[in-house]
Write a protein that holds these residues in place. Structure first.
Motif, PDB file in Angstrom:
ATOM      1  N   SER A   1       0.833  -1.241  -0.028  1.00 21.23           N
ATOM      2  CA  SER A   1       0.014  -0.083  -0.086  1.00 21.23           C
ATOM      3  C   SER A   1       0.890   1.213   0.005  1.00 21.23           C
ATOM      4  N   GLY A   2       2.007   1.352   0.707  1.00 24.82           N
ATOM      5  CA  GLY A   2       2.814   2.315   0.585  1.00 24.82           C
ATOM      6  C   GLY A   2       3.897   2.580  -0.667  1.00 24.82           C
TER       7      GLY A   2
ATOM      8  N   SER B   1      -1.702   1.311  -6.810  1.00 29.84           N
ATOM      9  CA  SER B   1      -2.362   2.907  -7.703  1.00 29.84           C
ATOM     10  C   SER B   1      -2.988   2.573  -8.969  1.00 29.84           C
ATOM     11  N   GLY B   2      -2.396   1.527  -9.602  1.00 30.01           N
ATOM     12  CA  GLY B   2      -3.174   0.951 -10.896  1.00 30.01           C
ATOM     13  C   GLY B   2      -3.038   2.057 -11.968  1.00 30.01           C
ATOM     14  N   ALA B   3      -3.878   2.211 -12.850  1.00 29.83           N
ATOM     15  CA  ALA B   3      -3.849   3.217 -13.892  1.00 29.83           C
ATOM     16  C   ALA B   3      -5.158   3.715 -14.092  1.00 29.83           C
TER      17      ALA B   3
ATOM     18  N   ARG C   1       3.628  -8.852 -12.736  1.00 26.41           N
ATOM     19  CA  ARG C   1       4.538  -8.711 -11.420  1.00 26.41           C
ATOM     20  C   ARG C   1       3.662  -9.100 -10.272  1.00 26.41           C
ATOM     21  N   TYR C   2       2.771  -8.295 -10.096  1.00 28.76           N
ATOM     22  CA  TYR C   2       2.171  -8.219  -8.615  1.00 28.76           C
ATOM     23  C   TYR C   2       0.944  -9.367  -8.378  1.00 28.76           C
ATOM     24  N   GLY C   3       0.458  -9.733  -9.720  1.00 25.46           N
ATOM     25  CA  GLY C   3      -0.531 -10.623  -9.596  1.00 25.46           C
ATOM     26  C   GLY C   3      -1.996 -10.021  -9.439  1.00 25.46           C
ATOM     27  N   PHE C   4      -2.026  -8.744  -9.515  1.00 23.13           N
ATOM     28  CA  PHE C   4      -3.098  -7.813  -9.589  1.00 23.13           C
ATOM     29  C   PHE C   4      -2.981  -6.460  -9.726  1.00 23.13           C
ATOM     30  N   ALA C   5      -3.898  -5.897 -10.345  1.00 30.90           N
ATOM     31  CA  ALA C   5      -3.826  -4.087 -10.315  1.00 30.90           C
ATOM     32  C   ALA C   5      -5.190  -3.569 -10.659  1.00 30.90           C
ATOM     33  N   GLN C   6      -5.187  -2.342 -10.095  1.00 34.51           N
ATOM     34  CA  GLN C   6      -6.491  -1.461 -10.309  1.00 34.51           C
ATOM     35  C   GLN C   6      -6.625  -0.795 -11.478  1.00 34.51           C
ATOM     36  N   LEU C   7      -7.693  -0.319 -11.962  1.00 34.68           N
ATOM     37  CA  LEU C   7      -7.993   0.431 -13.001  1.00 34.68           C
ATOM     38  C   LEU C   7      -9.005   1.479 -12.660  1.00 34.68           C
ATOM     39  N   ARG C   8      -8.855   2.652 -12.979  1.00 29.65           N
ATOM     40  CA  ARG C   8      -9.839   3.650 -12.251  1.00 29.65           C
ATOM     41  C   ARG C   8     -10.252   4.533 -13.281  1.00 29.65           C
ATOM     42  N   SER C   9     -11.666   4.857 -12.792  1.00 35.52           N
ATOM     43  CA  SER C   9     -12.358   5.997 -13.664  1.00 35.52           C
ATOM     44  C   SER C   9     -12.816   5.573 -15.018  1.00 35.52           C
ATOM     45  N   GLY C  10     -13.248   4.373 -14.940  1.00 37.45           N
ATOM     46  CA  GLY C  10     -13.792   3.858 -16.398  1.00 37.45           C
ATOM     47  C   GLY C  10     -15.178   4.081 -16.650  1.00 37.45           C
ATOM     48  N   PRO C  11     -16.081   3.700 -17.522  1.00 33.31           N
ATOM     49  CA  PRO C  11     -17.166   4.158 -17.627  1.00 33.31           C
ATOM     50  C   PRO C  11     -18.322   3.542 -16.690  1.00 33.31           C
TER      51      PRO C  11
ATOM     52  N   GLU D   1      -3.604  -9.497   8.743  1.00 28.22           N
ATOM     53  CA  GLU D   1      -3.761  -8.136   8.390  1.00 28.22           C
ATOM     54  C   GLU D   1      -2.339  -7.621   7.650  1.00 28.22           C
ATOM     55  N   SER D   2      -1.275  -8.213   8.533  1.00 28.45           N
ATOM     56  CA  SER D   2      -0.080  -7.692   7.950  1.00 28.45           C
ATOM     57  C   SER D   2       0.288  -8.260   6.275  1.00 28.45           C
ATOM     58  N   MET D   3      -0.584  -9.214   5.918  1.00 23.17           N
ATOM     59  CA  MET D   3      -0.353  -9.865   4.320  1.00 23.17           C
ATOM     60  C   MET D   3      -1.630  -9.136   3.671  1.00 23.17           C
ATOM     61  N   GLN D   4      -2.438  -8.322   4.254  1.00 22.55           N
ATOM     62  CA  GLN D   4      -3.554  -8.128   3.275  1.00 22.55           C
ATOM     63  C   GLN D   4      -3.262  -6.416   2.716  1.00 22.55           C
ATOM     64  N   VAL D   5      -3.790  -6.364   1.667  1.00 19.83           N
ATOM     65  CA  VAL D   5      -4.022  -5.116   0.987  1.00 19.83           C
ATOM     66  C   VAL D   5      -5.468  -4.694   0.730  1.00 19.83           C
ATOM     67  N   MET D   6      -5.617  -3.613   1.154  1.00 19.03           N
ATOM     68  CA  MET D   6      -7.058  -3.016   1.218  1.00 19.03           C
ATOM     69  C   MET D   6      -7.391  -1.707   0.392  1.00 19.03           C
ATOM     70  N   PHE D   7      -8.587  -1.864  -0.320  1.00 23.45           N
ATOM     71  CA  PHE D   7      -8.747  -0.426  -1.105  1.00 23.45           C
ATOM     72  C   PHE D   7     -10.434  -0.605  -1.483  1.00 23.45           C
ATOM     73  N   ARG D   8     -10.714   0.710  -1.720  1.00 29.67           N
ATOM     74  CA  ARG D   8     -12.346   0.717  -2.117  1.00 29.67           C
ATOM     75  C   ARG D   8     -12.237   1.214  -3.695  1.00 29.67           C
ATOM     76  N   LEU D   9     -13.324   0.496  -4.157  1.00 26.13           N
ATOM     77  CA  LEU D   9     -13.810   0.663  -5.590  1.00 26.13           C
ATOM     78  C   LEU D   9     -14.991   1.575  -5.486  1.00 26.13           C
TER      79      LEU D   9
END
Ligand code: FE2
Length: 400
Positions: free
Chosen positions: A129-130, A137-139, A160-170, A336-344
């Motif tokens: 997260s840091g 942070s995604g794209a 590389r990380y096994g996941f990525a976010q994508l923001r501000s789509g339709p 929790e030390s293994m988890q990354v949290m985010f809100r869509l």
């Protein structure tokens, strides 16, 4: 695996053939002293002449039966960075690039431990997260639609990380298909081309309720399992419901570090996963929770408490340690030390490698709405797109 990519090809190499013609030996000075052996049969099989490989698509045109079993090298000649070899009994001369041979050398120490990973993968925990430039942070959707370099970088994050976010789509019904169109193809299942994730009365699957879910990989009861999942947010006014991801490869590595026997039993024995929640559907698969390739490479993690059937493929004497390992794996996933949290927010989505990264959501309240659409896709097309983008961008002239 340590390869020879760091060695600079120059004129400072020597190519000799073993007395019986069975091997080529290339030695020299690059950025390090190198000494590489290649078998005659391997070299002949990897010839790039037009009768062995198609000049159009690079596909091999012959089978091993077309190569004599006792193939030997009768002559070697070096010309600049090219090595010319003559093979008997075919009396056929093939030209090799020294660079290609170095890139494909196999004469090296294989000291891989059980659970080794490809060098481009980065394992992570909550510290991700840091990281400012990571998949968290995604794209932005418009950026990757209009810029091949931005798309390449986003796909690299998934690889590389096994996941990525994508923001501000339709914010539109089935907009998730536009995301998949950027790199591949939807995997249709008994849930349809896509599935809805929101509160429903009489849910047939716990994912459709307001309960929190333990982090899991999806659909381990399928073989082959869908290797990618897209979860796309269309409404998000309910409190809670944050998304969470856990790196299953990091969990597997931590487990191995804590107790190699735990890692061993979870990778050695299969678990049965089942799902038969609707008429005419009785899915089942038998796979380990930690899957290794025959040479020990960590290739997949499957973890889904809801669809795990009775464990019957573990020997009686191993069942207690198997359960201890299973319990510890579950604890690490909950840590929790293994988890990354985010809100869509509406228009945001994330793509997850379903063979590596577990996902979950926290419970959410009944007030307001939360509506996600999900679908499956596969990694082969994503990696193909990524490799092709990397090649075309690398070959693009600098002034373009
Ligand atoms: Fe899921």
């Amino acid at each position: 695996m340590q390869r020879y990519e760091t060695i600079q090809v120059n004129q400072m190499f020597e190519a000799t053939v073993a007395a019986d013609g069975s091997q080529l030996i290339v030695t020299g000075e690059g950025s390090a002293r190198f000494h590489m052996r290649f078998h005659a049969i391997w070299l002949r099989d990897n010839a790039w002449d037009e009768s062995t490989r198609s000049a159009v698509n690079g596909q091999r045109l012959i089978t091993l039966a077309d190569i004599p079993p006792h193939t030997r090298i009768s002559h070697v000649n070096v010309n600049g960075s090219e090595i010319h070899l003559t093979f008997q009994p075919e009396n056929k001369t093939i030209t090799y690039s020294a660079r290609w041979l170095m890139d494909n050398a196999y004469d090296q120490q294989h000291c891989r431990h059980s659970g080794w990973m490809q060098p481009n993968l980065v394992i992570w925990d909550s510290d991700l997260s840091g990281e400012p430039d990571s998949s968290i942070s995604g794209a932005a959707f418009n950026d990757i639609c209009n810029d091949a370099s931005a798309l390449k970088e986003w796909l690299q994050q998934i690889a590389r990380y096994g996941f990525a976010q994508l923001r501000s789509g339709p914010v539109k019904d089935k907009a998730l298909f536009k995301v998949v169109d950027l790199f591949g193809y939807v995997r249709e299942t008994n849930y349809g081309r896509h599935f809805e994730v929101r509160t429903e009365v009489n849910p047939v699957n716990l994912a459709y309720t307001g309960l929190g879910l333990q982090a899991h990989t999806d659909n381990p009861y399928r073989d082959p399992v869908p290797t990618l999942q897209v979860l796309y947010c269309l409404e998000s006014s309910a409190a809670g419901g944050e998304n969470m991801v856990v790196d299953g490869f990091a969990v597997a590595h931590k487990l191995r570090h804590e107790n190699p026997e735990w890692f061993d039993v979870l990778s050695r024995y299969c678990v049965r996963f089942e799902y038969s929640g609707s008429n005419g559907v009785m899915l089942h698969a038998r796979k380990p929770m930690i899957e290794l390739a025959p040479d020990g490479e960590l290739v997949a993690v499957r973890f889904n408490n809801r669809s795990a059937a009775a464990i019957t493929d573990v020997p009686f004497e191993q069942m207690e340690i198997f359960y201890a390992a299973y319990r510890r794996m579950s604890e690490l996933i909950e840590d929790e030390s293994m988890q990354v949290m985010f809100r869509l927010n509406p228009g945001d989505c994330f793509v997850v490698d379903n063979t590596r990264v577990l996902h979950a959501r926290k419970g959410y309240s009944g007030s307001g709405t939360r509506w996600l659409q999900g679908c499956y896709a596969d990694k082969d097309a994503l990696y193909s797109k990524l490799s092709s983008l990397e090649k075309s961008i690398a070959e693009k002239p600098a002034n373009e």
